[in-house]
Design a protein around this motif. Sequence first.
Motif, PDB file in Angstrom:
ATOM      1  N   VAL A 104       0.926  14.823   6.953  1.00 44.41           N
ATOM      2  CA  VAL A 104       1.013  16.124   6.287  1.00 44.41           C
ATOM      3  C   VAL A 104       2.320  16.793   6.689  1.00 44.41           C
ATOM      4  O   VAL A 104       2.507  17.147   7.859  1.00 44.41           O
ATOM      5  CB  VAL A 104      -0.177  17.025   6.646  1.00 44.41           C
ATOM      6  CG1 VAL A 104      -0.027  18.397   5.979  1.00 44.41           C
ATOM      7  CG2 VAL A 104      -1.489  16.374   6.233  1.00 44.41           C
ATOM      8  N   ALA A 136      -4.681  21.271   4.023  1.00 46.05           N
ATOM      9  CA  ALA A 136      -4.704  19.806   3.938  1.00 46.05           C
ATOM     10  C   ALA A 136      -5.250  19.186   5.217  1.00 46.05           C
ATOM     11  O   ALA A 136      -6.008  18.203   5.171  1.00 46.05           O
ATOM     12  CB  ALA A 136      -3.306  19.272   3.646  1.00 46.05           C
ATOM     13  N   LEU A 192       2.277  11.959  -2.246  1.00 43.46           N
ATOM     14  CA  LEU A 192       1.848  13.103  -3.039  1.00 43.46           C
ATOM     15  C   LEU A 192       2.963  14.143  -3.047  1.00 43.46           C
ATOM     16  O   LEU A 192       3.339  14.676  -2.003  1.00 43.46           O
ATOM     17  CB  LEU A 192       0.568  13.709  -2.460  1.00 43.46           C
ATOM     18  CG  LEU A 192      -0.617  12.748  -2.329  1.00 43.46           C
ATOM     19  CD1 LEU A 192      -1.834  13.480  -1.754  1.00 43.46           C
ATOM     20  CD2 LEU A 192      -0.963  12.116  -3.671  1.00 43.46           C
ATOM     21  N   LEU A 218       4.188  17.654  -3.891  1.00 36.22           N
ATOM     22  CA  LEU A 218       3.626  18.979  -4.161  1.00 36.22           C
ATOM     23  C   LEU A 218       4.683  20.053  -4.385  1.00 36.22           C
ATOM     24  O   LEU A 218       4.353  21.148  -4.847  1.00 36.22           O
ATOM     25  CB  LEU A 218       2.717  19.406  -3.007  1.00 36.22           C
ATOM     26  CG  LEU A 218       1.406  18.635  -2.909  1.00 36.22           C
ATOM     27  CD1 LEU A 218       1.466  17.546  -1.859  1.00 36.22           C
ATOM     28  CD2 LEU A 218       0.260  19.594  -2.611  1.00 36.22           C
ATOM     29  N   ALA A 271      -5.211  17.387  -4.440  1.00 37.13           N
ATOM     30  CA  ALA A 271      -4.172  16.439  -4.044  1.00 37.13           C
ATOM     31  C   ALA A 271      -4.762  15.247  -3.299  1.00 37.13           C
ATOM     32  O   ALA A 271      -4.530  14.083  -3.660  1.00 37.13           O
ATOM     33  CB  ALA A 271      -3.123  17.135  -3.185  1.00 37.13           C
ATOM     34  N   LEU A 272      -5.523  15.517  -2.269  1.00 40.52           N
ATOM     35  CA  LEU A 272      -5.988  14.439  -1.393  1.00 40.52           C
ATOM     36  C   LEU A 272      -7.123  13.625  -2.008  1.00 40.52           C
ATOM     37  O   LEU A 272      -7.077  12.390  -2.006  1.00 40.52           O
ATOM     38  CB  LEU A 272      -6.438  15.019  -0.052  1.00 40.52           C
ATOM     39  CG  LEU A 272      -5.319  15.600   0.814  1.00 40.52           C
ATOM     40  CD1 LEU A 272      -5.899  16.383   1.981  1.00 40.52           C
ATOM     41  CD2 LEU A 272      -4.403  14.493   1.325  1.00 40.52           C
ATOM     42  N   VAL A 330      -3.344  10.215   7.102  1.00 43.31           N
ATOM     43  CA  VAL A 330      -2.567  11.099   6.243  1.00 43.31           C
ATOM     44  C   VAL A 330      -1.453  11.744   7.060  1.00 43.31           C
ATOM     45  O   VAL A 330      -1.692  12.271   8.145  1.00 43.31           O
ATOM     46  CB  VAL A 330      -3.454  12.201   5.631  1.00 43.31           C
ATOM     47  CG1 VAL A 330      -2.637  13.111   4.721  1.00 43.31           C
ATOM     48  CG2 VAL A 330      -4.627  11.587   4.862  1.00 43.31           C
ATOM     49  N   TYR A 333       1.496  13.703   2.281  1.00 50.58           N
ATOM     50  CA  TYR A 333       1.268  14.969   1.578  1.00 50.58           C
ATOM     51  C   TYR A 333       2.552  15.777   1.746  1.00 50.58           C
ATOM     52  O   TYR A 333       2.856  16.258   2.840  1.00 50.58           O
ATOM     53  CB  TYR A 333       0.062  15.640   2.224  1.00 50.58           C
ATOM     54  CG  TYR A 333      -0.404  16.964   1.691  1.00 50.58           C
ATOM     55  CD1 TYR A 333      -1.420  17.025   0.734  1.00 50.58           C
ATOM     56  CD2 TYR A 333       0.092  18.161   2.190  1.00 50.58           C
ATOM     57  CE1 TYR A 333      -1.918  18.245   0.291  1.00 50.58           C
ATOM     58  CE2 TYR A 333      -0.402  19.384   1.739  1.00 50.58           C
ATOM     59  CZ  TYR A 333      -1.399  19.418   0.794  1.00 50.58           C
ATOM     60  OH  TYR A 333      -1.895  20.629   0.362  1.00 50.58           O
ATOM     61  N   ASP A 334       3.334  15.919   0.668  1.00 49.31           N
ATOM     62  CA  ASP A 334       4.705  16.395   0.833  1.00 49.31           C
ATOM     63  C   ASP A 334       5.054  17.580  -0.070  1.00 49.31           C
ATOM     64  O   ASP A 334       5.362  17.399  -1.249  1.00 49.31           O
ATOM     65  CB  ASP A 334       5.686  15.254   0.553  1.00 49.31           C
ATOM     66  CG  ASP A 334       7.133  15.703   0.699  1.00 49.31           C
ATOM     67  OD1 ASP A 334       7.390  16.653   1.460  1.00 49.31           O
ATOM     68  OD2 ASP A 334       8.001  15.116   0.031  1.00 49.31           O
ATOM     69  N   GLY A 358      -4.777  11.646  -4.603  1.00 51.13           N
ATOM     70  CA  GLY A 358      -4.476  10.705  -3.531  1.00 51.13           C
ATOM     71  C   GLY A 358      -5.557   9.694  -3.231  1.00 51.13           C
ATOM     72  O   GLY A 358      -5.339   8.760  -2.457  1.00 51.13           O
ATOM     73  N   ALA A 408      -5.055  21.413  -1.842  1.00 47.93           N
ATOM     74  CA  ALA A 408      -5.275  20.323  -0.887  1.00 47.93           C
ATOM     75  C   ALA A 408      -6.387  19.390  -1.357  1.00 47.93           C
ATOM     76  O   ALA A 408      -6.265  18.159  -1.268  1.00 47.93           O
ATOM     77  CB  ALA A 408      -5.603  20.896   0.488  1.00 47.93           C
TER      78      ALA A 408
END
Length: 324
Positions: free
Chosen positions: A146, A157, A235, A237, A131-132, A144, A213-214, A136, A128
């Motif tokens: 999620v 996240a 993003l 994942l 990523a973020l 965001v 956030y995927d 990101g 997390a």
Amino acid sequence: MKAMVCERFGGTETLALRDVPDPSPPGADEIQVRLGARGVQYVDVLMLAGKYQFRPEPPFIPGNEAAGHVVALGADVTGFAVGDAVMVRLTLGACAELANAKAALCDRVPSTLSLAQAGVFRGAYATAYHALLQRGRLAAGETVLVHGAAGGIGIAAIQVAKTFGATVIATAGSAEKRAACLEEGADHAIDYRAGFTDQVKALTGGRGVDIVYDPIGDKVAEESLRCLAWGGRLLILGFLGGGPTNIRSNYLLIKGIDAVGVRIGGLNEANPALAIANTKALLALAEQGKLRPRISHTFRLDQAAEALQAVIDRTVIGKAVLVG
């Protein structure tokens, strides 16, 4: 020692509790740990099936994150003592009673976390955070979205995004899971199954979100492109929804969207110093009480197959842990 061994590629039925040799004495830069808690991840499911990027040949002992107590030190190791409670990162071998780990990849358990929470902390929060914050480019005040928000990396996240000043819209498929997302700090929690674009647009005043956030992929990723504001970041994942999507490049062009891949294993391999620094930052936040794993299922080591099945069946909210 006892260990859960993957004896052939396949499903959870390939796991068996076996007596295996204890590890050798730790190398000069290693510590030996008696493990008391181990994280259960979807990565483990893929490894059992032989479908992960890293493909060990059976027989092997799965699991790459755990926590326990130091029982022996390598000759060059400083900063740890026998008896210390530590969390460890492994390539394989967490589903065992003992393991040797590189001291550089071990950390003392923060005072705010139980051993079980420490055993499930590293993978989800490292994912997390990387990523973020790094992939990101999350900034305070952004919004965001999620997906899979009640899962292990989803709960992480939510907490990371809120810690750094974001508004969070969580998606989950049941009322129980949406309630858990709100308990963990999400500002909104919505049912995505009949479509979510209109709900996201309503919650953002028509603007859309800055980051998606995927970990789901497939049609969720495709619809997510319509939820992003100008300059947004998708993003990517994973593909828990059944596979990747065919991203329509016109959406990227018209809205200035970045589609960004995130793989924590790739970071560990390509920039290990950054991965270690990220973990130190996350543990400092945990020590401040800002990050805390949610564990919904606890199993014994010999119940690893049941634990992985719970992950497959998506009954876990947050994380499952193997203890003992």
